[in-house]
Enzyme design. Structure first.
Site, PDB file in Angstrom:
ATOM      1  CD  GLN A   1      18.888 -22.914 -12.440  1.00  0.00           C
ATOM      2  OE1 GLN A   1      19.864 -23.071 -12.037  1.00  0.00           O
ATOM      3  NE2 GLN A   1      17.941 -22.136 -11.813  1.00  0.00           N
ATOM      4  N   GLY A   2      18.445 -24.371 -17.543  1.00  0.00           N
ATOM      5  CA  GLY A   2      18.589 -23.337 -18.584  1.00  0.00           C
ATOM      6  C   GLY A   2      17.825 -22.075 -18.222  1.00  0.00           C
TER       7      GLY A   2
ATOM      8  CB  SER B   1      22.149 -17.358 -16.893  1.00  0.00           C
ATOM      9  OG  SER B   1      21.762 -17.678 -15.286  1.00  0.00           O
TER      10      SER B   1
ATOM     11  CD  GLU C   1      19.400 -22.008  -8.233  1.00  0.00           C
ATOM     12  OE1 GLU C   1      18.353 -21.519  -8.982  1.00  0.00           O
ATOM     13  OE2 GLU C   1      20.420 -22.087  -8.810  1.00  0.00           O
TER      14      GLU C   1
ATOM     15  CB  SER D   1      24.887 -11.317  -7.725  1.00  0.00           C
ATOM     16  OG  SER D   1      23.807 -10.367  -7.719  1.00  0.00           O
TER      17      SER D   1
ATOM     18  CD  GLU E   1      26.310  -7.307  -5.620  1.00  0.00           C
ATOM     19  OE1 GLU E   1      26.206  -8.395  -6.061  1.00  0.00           O
ATOM     20  OE2 GLU E   1      27.536  -6.795  -4.969  1.00  0.00           O
TER      21      GLU E   1
HETATM   22  C1  LIG Z   1      29.558 -21.292 -11.372  1.00  0.00           C
HETATM   23  C2  LIG Z   1      28.413 -20.900 -11.856  1.00  0.00           C
HETATM   24  C3  LIG Z   1      27.456 -21.606 -11.871  1.00  0.00           C
HETATM   25  C4  LIG Z   1      25.916 -21.327 -12.543  1.00  0.00           C
HETATM   26  N1  LIG Z   1      25.394 -22.035 -13.060  1.00  0.00           N
HETATM   27  C5  LIG Z   1      24.021 -21.846 -13.738  1.00  0.00           C
HETATM   28  C6  LIG Z   1      22.964 -22.707 -14.106  1.00  0.00           C
HETATM   29  O1  LIG Z   1      23.383 -23.927 -13.907  1.00  0.00           O
HETATM   30  N2  LIG Z   1      22.072 -22.377 -14.603  1.00  0.00           N
HETATM   31  C7  LIG Z   1      21.883 -20.827 -14.899  1.00  0.00           C
HETATM   32  O2  LIG Z   1      20.829 -20.688 -15.457  1.00  0.00           O
HETATM   33  N3  LIG Z   1      22.755 -19.943 -14.420  1.00  0.00           N
HETATM   34  C8  LIG Z   1      23.863 -20.502 -13.892  1.00  0.00           C
HETATM   35  N4  LIG Z   1      24.616 -19.284 -13.414  1.00  0.00           N
HETATM   36  C9  LIG Z   1      24.417 -18.145 -13.680  1.00  0.00           C
HETATM   37  C10 LIG Z   1      24.128 -17.158 -12.446  1.00  0.00           C
HETATM   38  O3  LIG Z   1      22.722 -17.383 -12.175  1.00  0.00           O
HETATM   39  C11 LIG Z   1      24.416 -15.691 -12.869  1.00  0.00           C
HETATM   40  O4  LIG Z   1      25.740 -15.573 -13.291  1.00  0.00           O
HETATM   41  C12 LIG Z   1      23.936 -14.785 -11.889  1.00  0.00           C
HETATM   42  O5  LIG Z   1      22.438 -14.740 -11.994  1.00  0.00           O
HETATM   43  C13 LIG Z   1      24.462 -13.445 -12.255  1.00  0.00           C
HETATM   44  O6  LIG Z   1      24.025 -12.997 -13.595  1.00  0.00           O
HETATM   45  P1  LIG Z   1      25.141 -12.302 -14.596  1.00  0.00           P
HETATM   46  O7  LIG Z   1      26.455 -13.380 -14.538  1.00  0.00           O
HETATM   47  O8  LIG Z   1      24.749 -11.983 -15.795  1.00  0.00           O
HETATM   48  O9  LIG Z   1      25.838 -11.071 -14.009  1.00  0.00           O
HETATM   49  P2  LIG Z   1      25.016  -9.561 -14.102  1.00  0.00           P
HETATM   50  O10 LIG Z   1      23.499  -9.839 -13.711  1.00  0.00           O
HETATM   51  O11 LIG Z   1      25.546  -9.092 -15.455  1.00  0.00           O
HETATM   52  O12 LIG Z   1      25.590  -8.914 -12.628  1.00  0.00           O
HETATM   53  C14 LIG Z   1      26.752  -8.076 -12.644  1.00  0.00           C
HETATM   54  C15 LIG Z   1      26.933  -7.555 -11.453  1.00  0.00           C
HETATM   55  O13 LIG Z   1      26.095  -6.579 -11.395  1.00  0.00           O
HETATM   56  C16 LIG Z   1      25.435  -6.666 -10.147  1.00  0.00           C
HETATM   57  N5  LIG Z   1      23.973  -6.177 -10.433  1.00  0.00           N
HETATM   58  C17 LIG Z   1      23.119  -6.614 -11.397  1.00  0.00           C
HETATM   59  N6  LIG Z   1      21.861  -6.203 -11.290  1.00  0.00           N
HETATM   60  C18 LIG Z   1      21.957  -5.660 -10.246  1.00  0.00           C
HETATM   61  C19 LIG Z   1      20.763  -4.704  -9.396  1.00  0.00           C
HETATM   62  N7  LIG Z   1      19.812  -4.717  -9.977  1.00  0.00           N
HETATM   63  N8  LIG Z   1      21.291  -4.215  -8.119  1.00  0.00           N
HETATM   64  C20 LIG Z   1      22.178  -4.191  -7.596  1.00  0.00           C
HETATM   65  N9  LIG Z   1      23.286  -4.911  -8.441  1.00  0.00           N
HETATM   66  C21 LIG Z   1      23.201  -5.378  -9.402  1.00  0.00           C
HETATM   67  C22 LIG Z   1      25.221  -8.077  -9.715  1.00  0.00           C
HETATM   68  O14 LIG Z   1      25.170  -8.322  -8.473  1.00  0.00           O
HETATM   69  C23 LIG Z   1      26.863  -8.591 -10.224  1.00  0.00           C
HETATM   70  O15 LIG Z   1      27.800  -7.985  -8.969  1.00  0.00           O
HETATM   71  C24 LIG Z   1      25.952 -19.723 -12.778  1.00  0.00           C
HETATM   72  C25 LIG Z   1      26.814 -19.074 -12.449  1.00  0.00           C
HETATM   73  C26 LIG Z   1      28.211 -19.399 -11.910  1.00  0.00           C
HETATM   74  C27 LIG Z   1      29.161 -18.374 -11.803  1.00  0.00           C
END
Ligand SMILES: Cc1cc2nc3c(=O)[nH]c(=O)nc-3n(C[C@H](O)[C@H](O)[C@H](O)COP(=O)(O)OP(=O)(O)OC[C@H]3O[C@@H](n4cnc5c(N)ncnc54)[C@H](O)[C@@H]3O)c2cc1C
Length: 401
Positions: A128-129, A131, A246, A386, A388
């Protein structure tokens, strides 16, 4: 809804149980037992997928017209429960549960005919591409660019946290095809062959020491325009549709019940401070019972959602509720299990976690996976959106706040 299994459902359960017990080889059982996260070791999961495909069961939620078993929601729940009970390897969801339903709804006839059978057979292994660095929760800000050139898009940019990209031969990918208007309006959904020149996959090692996620780089990668699903710049609608599957296209409670069964097993074997068994310690037993009550509540909510889905078709915003609750209870159960085993959770035992390894476990055999499971489950409240973000969706779309 009636919770009791009908005689037909019982017969179905027996059929599934007999098949699984016969088809799960010792090494697949071991790979299932050694699973310490959301997915099993790739080769074991892939083999189990192929075995299920041989029986027509690799995509439990697919309708018969697309090659699925055409099961009712009850049958699907029974199947998932039996797999969890038997400790079968966990399957990758990116093909059958994510891009499959998207293609059924938005794909052209050619795309359906080409991709759906290859998803069923696992000839195509998907990642899945979505993030990117800086675009996770705020997914619509994504920057990975696709520019038209003749019959192709030329893709440049990067994707992050891409689970099992090192094993995948296909990626469904969100790319920016326009910078005009709102960010959501310039995104397209494309399908990429991972063997295309210009793609580099770099590992990202998790807290538990596992290679599960990656960063993927695109350097002038040519993707045929025919590989776009839906209209150009309409990918956001498709992206959100996929996220519902998902978060809500799978069952959550069977795996949770299996985790609680392991917790009970550990608590029965381990000693409490007074020399008795931990399972007999009133305080610890209460915490297990609380987790189990939450798991049962989730099971009922899940069955209600599945029953509604059987009438209406797609998981909807309630999938956020299930995902949120599941991830929180799962983390609690994993923490309790680590607490139950105590010191023997501490040794890092990477070799003993490899199926077929002759490395002697330090401490009881069930201890090998407990800490990595706990560490990997820390990500459950982050991936697939997440907590949130799930709460915001529930507030807006479920509660109407
Ligand atoms: C083990 C693992 C596997 C994954 N696999 C995939 C994959 O296969 N393909 C893919 O595309 N992605 C994948 N992801 C990515 C995942 O979808 C993102 O990590 C997730 O959406 C959070 O984005 P971020 O890491 O950029 O954190 P951020 O978006 O930077 O968030 C950081 C913190 O801020 C909080 N936050 C952010 N925005 C808000 C808001 N508007 N209101 C309140 N709180 C907020 C979040 O809840 C979090 O606590 C994976 C992640 C992990 C950890």
């Amino acid at each position: 809804m009636d919770q009791a299994l009908t005689p037909q459902d019982q017969a179905f359960r027996d059929e599934v149980r007999t098949f699984i017990d016969g088809a799960l080889t010792d090494d697949l059982r071991e790979a299932g037992r050694l699973t310490a996260g959301a997915f099993s070791e790739f080769n074991a999961g892939h083999r189990w997928h192929q075995i299920l495909h041989g029986r027509g069961w690799s995509a439990p939620s697919w309708p018969a017209e697309h090659g699925g078993p055409g099961w009712s929601e009850t049958e699907r729940y029974i199947f998932d429960s039996e797999c969890a009970r038997a400790g079968a390897p966990l399957l990758l969801p990116m093909g059958t549960r994510m891009v499959g339903p998207v293609l059924m709804r938005f794909g052209t006839d050619e795309q359906k005919a080409h991709y759906l059978p290859r998803i069923l057979s696992a000839e195509h292994v998907w990642c899945q591409g979505y993030s990117e660095p800086g675009s996770g929760s705020d997914l619509a800000s994504l920057q990975c660019r696709a520019v038209r050139d003749g019959n192709d898009y030329v893709v440049n940019g990067t994707k992050l946290w891409t689970t099992y990209a090192q094993h995948a031969n296909r990626m469904f990918c969100l790319v920016r095809t326009s910078t005009e208007g709102k960010p959501q309006e310039g995104i397209s959904f494309i399908l990429i062959d991972m063997a295309t020149p210009g793609i580099t996959v770099e590992p990202v090692i998790t807290l538990a020491g596992d290679h599960e996620v990656n960063q993927v780089f695109f350097d002038d990668v040519r993707v045929p325009i025919a590989n776009r699903v839906g209209e150009e710049n309409q990918g956001w609608t498709i992206a959100k549709y996929l996220l519902e599957f998902e978060r809500g296209g799978d069952t959550y409670s069977p795996g949770l019940h299996a985790a609680i069964a392991l917790l009970r097993r550990v608590a029965k074997a381990e000693l409490a401070g007074d020399g008795g068994r931990l399972a007999d310690d009133a305080g610890f037993a209460l915490r297990i019972a609380e987790a189990e009550a939450d798991a049962i509540a989730l099971e009922f909510t899940e069955k209600r959602a599945m029953s509604e889905m059987a009438q209406g078709g797609q998981p909807g915003a309630a999938s956020s509720l299930l995902k949120l609750r599941w991830s929180e209870v799962l983390q609690r159960v994993a923490e309790l299990t680590v607490e139950a085993i105590g010191y023997y959770a501490a040794p890092v035992q990477r070799e003993a976690r490899v199926a077929g390894s002759n490395a002697e476990p330090i401490g009881p055999d069930y201890g090998v996976t407990l800490m990595p499971t706990h560490l990997n489950h820390r990500a459950a409240t982050i991936y697939a959106g997440s907590s949130e973000i799930q709460r915001s969706i529930i507030a807006k779309l479920v509660l109407g706040l």
